[in-house]
Design an enzyme around this catalytic site. Structure first.
Site, PDB file in Angstrom:
ATOM      1  N   TYR A 174      51.683  39.430  41.913  1.00 45.56           N
ATOM      2  CA  TYR A 174      51.588  38.343  40.924  1.00 45.56           C
ATOM      3  C   TYR A 174      52.990  37.989  40.411  1.00 45.56           C
ATOM      4  CZ  TYR A 174      46.587  39.199  41.286  1.00 45.56           C
ATOM      5  OH  TYR A 174      45.316  39.348  41.773  1.00 45.56           O
ATOM      6  N   ARG A 223      53.332  47.873  34.746  1.00 48.78           N
ATOM      7  CA  ARG A 223      52.610  48.219  35.974  1.00 48.78           C
ATOM      8  C   ARG A 223      53.378  47.681  37.168  1.00 48.78           C
ATOM      9  NH1 ARG A 223      46.519  48.292  38.323  1.00 48.78           N
ATOM     10  NH2 ARG A 223      46.382  50.512  37.997  1.00 48.78           N
TER      11      ARG A 223
END
Ligand SMILES: Cc1cc2nc3c(=O)[nH]c(=O)nc-3n(C[C@H](O)[C@H](O)[C@H](O)COP(=O)(O)O)c2cc1C
Length: 366
Positions: A174, A223
């Site tokens: 992403y 993350r």
């Protein structure tokens, strides 16, 4: 094998956890028009009641016109959505839980299965959804500045609402990971370049901006993953030296906790050592880490999406690594999606009551 070690407390800056079990962030798309409902609050409250140490929310998007790809993904901006999140954190706290929202911008992605599209084209470092595959627009420097501000605002709001920490989604191909990854980052204006060190700049600036608004004592988790949804075998860092070049500037910028996403936690990251991703990240940065990936289940989550039923399995290998000090926390996804009592069952040794995972569990908020 014993698992009681997982039930020792953990402290990191202002964060106090009663145990080492983390609910992994999992997109559920049950927030119509981006607003978390009372059913969403109930779903997280059940995990707090079920003894999860730290709940990380599903990815919740920051205030950019094309930060989402589905109408049911929760927003982390706007009065109604923030009101919904306030209800979530109050319910979780009332049951003794601790929670961080996972702040997200999807970057350039293929449209979701619902066919829903954001009002403006998807945006990313170079407009690529995958190597050589256009799918959106390249961000201007102004877009980059505004996106960094959107993450900082969301982090500030998380703290104001009472959340205990934040996680930034920098994984799985992403937006932030699209800056890290050379095939999707072909920029030549300072946010890109041949080396990972150059491509880390966007994330490092973003984390600095977040740190500035949340203050020194509020924990920031990042993350990260080597693998991408666009390429499961991709590796940003092929050696420990490259991994240090990737993670050290992020640690310097203010990351407290690296959440190291693997599909199978037992897989060694580099030849010559059995350390996994979280093990290496801890060794190279000295920061706390979370491991994740098929803990307590027979098959990985991408196989599960293709219909494979995963069954419960033993935690011996996890405990071997945990006892060695490879990582501080262990994140569990699908077992906690299917069963809010998973952590309590592990604590009480009720292994015969554990349930597996099949994708039918995704249809409702159990
Ligand atoms: C339904 C579903 C949704 C997910 N959504 C996200 C997400 O929003 N953010 C994220 O970082 N990872 C997401 N993941 C990945 C999980 O956090 C986790 O890393 C993965 O499921 C592996 O853990 P497990 O084997 O325990 O399920 C998702 C996984 C599942 C199953």
């Amino acid at each position: 094998m014993t698992t009681h070690q997982l039930f020792q407390p953990f402290e990191l800056k202002s964060l106090r956890l009663k145990n080492r079990i983390v609910m992994a962030p999992m997109t559920r798309s049950f927030s119509p028009d981006g607003v978390p409902t009372s059913q969403v609050a109930d779903y997280y409250a059940r995990r707090a009641q079920g003894e999860v140490g730290l709940i990380i929310s599903e990815g919740t998007v920051v205030n950019r016109p094309s930060s989402s790809y589905d109408a049911g993904i929760p927003h982390f901006y706007g009065e109604k959505a923030l009101h919904g999140w306030k209800d979530v954190i109050d319910r979780v706290h009332a049951l003794g839980g601790v929670m961080a929202p996972q702040l997200w911008h999807v970057g350039v992605v293929a449209p979701g299965t619902s066919g829903w599209l954001p009002p403006t084209p998807f945006e990313g470092p170079s407009g690529y959804v995958a190597p050589g595959k256009p799918g959106g627009v390249a961000m201007t420097e102004n877009d980059i500045d505004e996106t960094i501000q959107a993450f900082a605002q969301a982090a500030a709001d998380a703290k104001t609402l009472g959340f205990d920490a934040i996680e930034i989604h920098g994984a799985h191909g992403y937006l932030i990971d699209q800056f890290f990854w050379h095939p999707t980052n072909q920029r030549t204006n300072g946010y890109g370049g041949e080396t990972l060190v150059k491509r880390v700049r966007f994330a490092a600036e973003l984390i600095r901006a977040v740190r500035k608004v949340v203050g020194p004592d509020f924990p920031i988790s990042l993350r990260i993953s080597q693998w991408k949804l666009q390429d499961y075998s991709a590796k940003l860092a092929a050696t420990p030296q490259e991994m240090r070049a990737w993670l050290a500037p992020l640690a310097d910028a203010g990351v407290d906790l690296f959440h190291c996403s693997q599909r199978r936690f037992w897989e060694p990251e580099f030849d010559g050592s059995d350390l996994n991703f979280a093990g290496w990240a801890k060794k190279l940065t000295g920061k706390s880490t979370i491991t994740v990936g098929s803990i307590g289940l027979s098959g990985d989550f991408l196989a599960a999406f293709q219909g494979e039923h995963s069954i419960p399995c033993r935690l011996d290998e996890l405990m071997r690594r945990f006892d060695r000090g490879d990582f501080d926390l262990v994140a569990v996804g699908r077992p906690l999606l299917s069963d809010s009592e998973w952590a309590r069952k592990i604590h009480e040794g009720r292994s015969s009551e554990l349930v597996g995972f099949s994708k039918e569990a995704l249809a409702t908020l159990i």
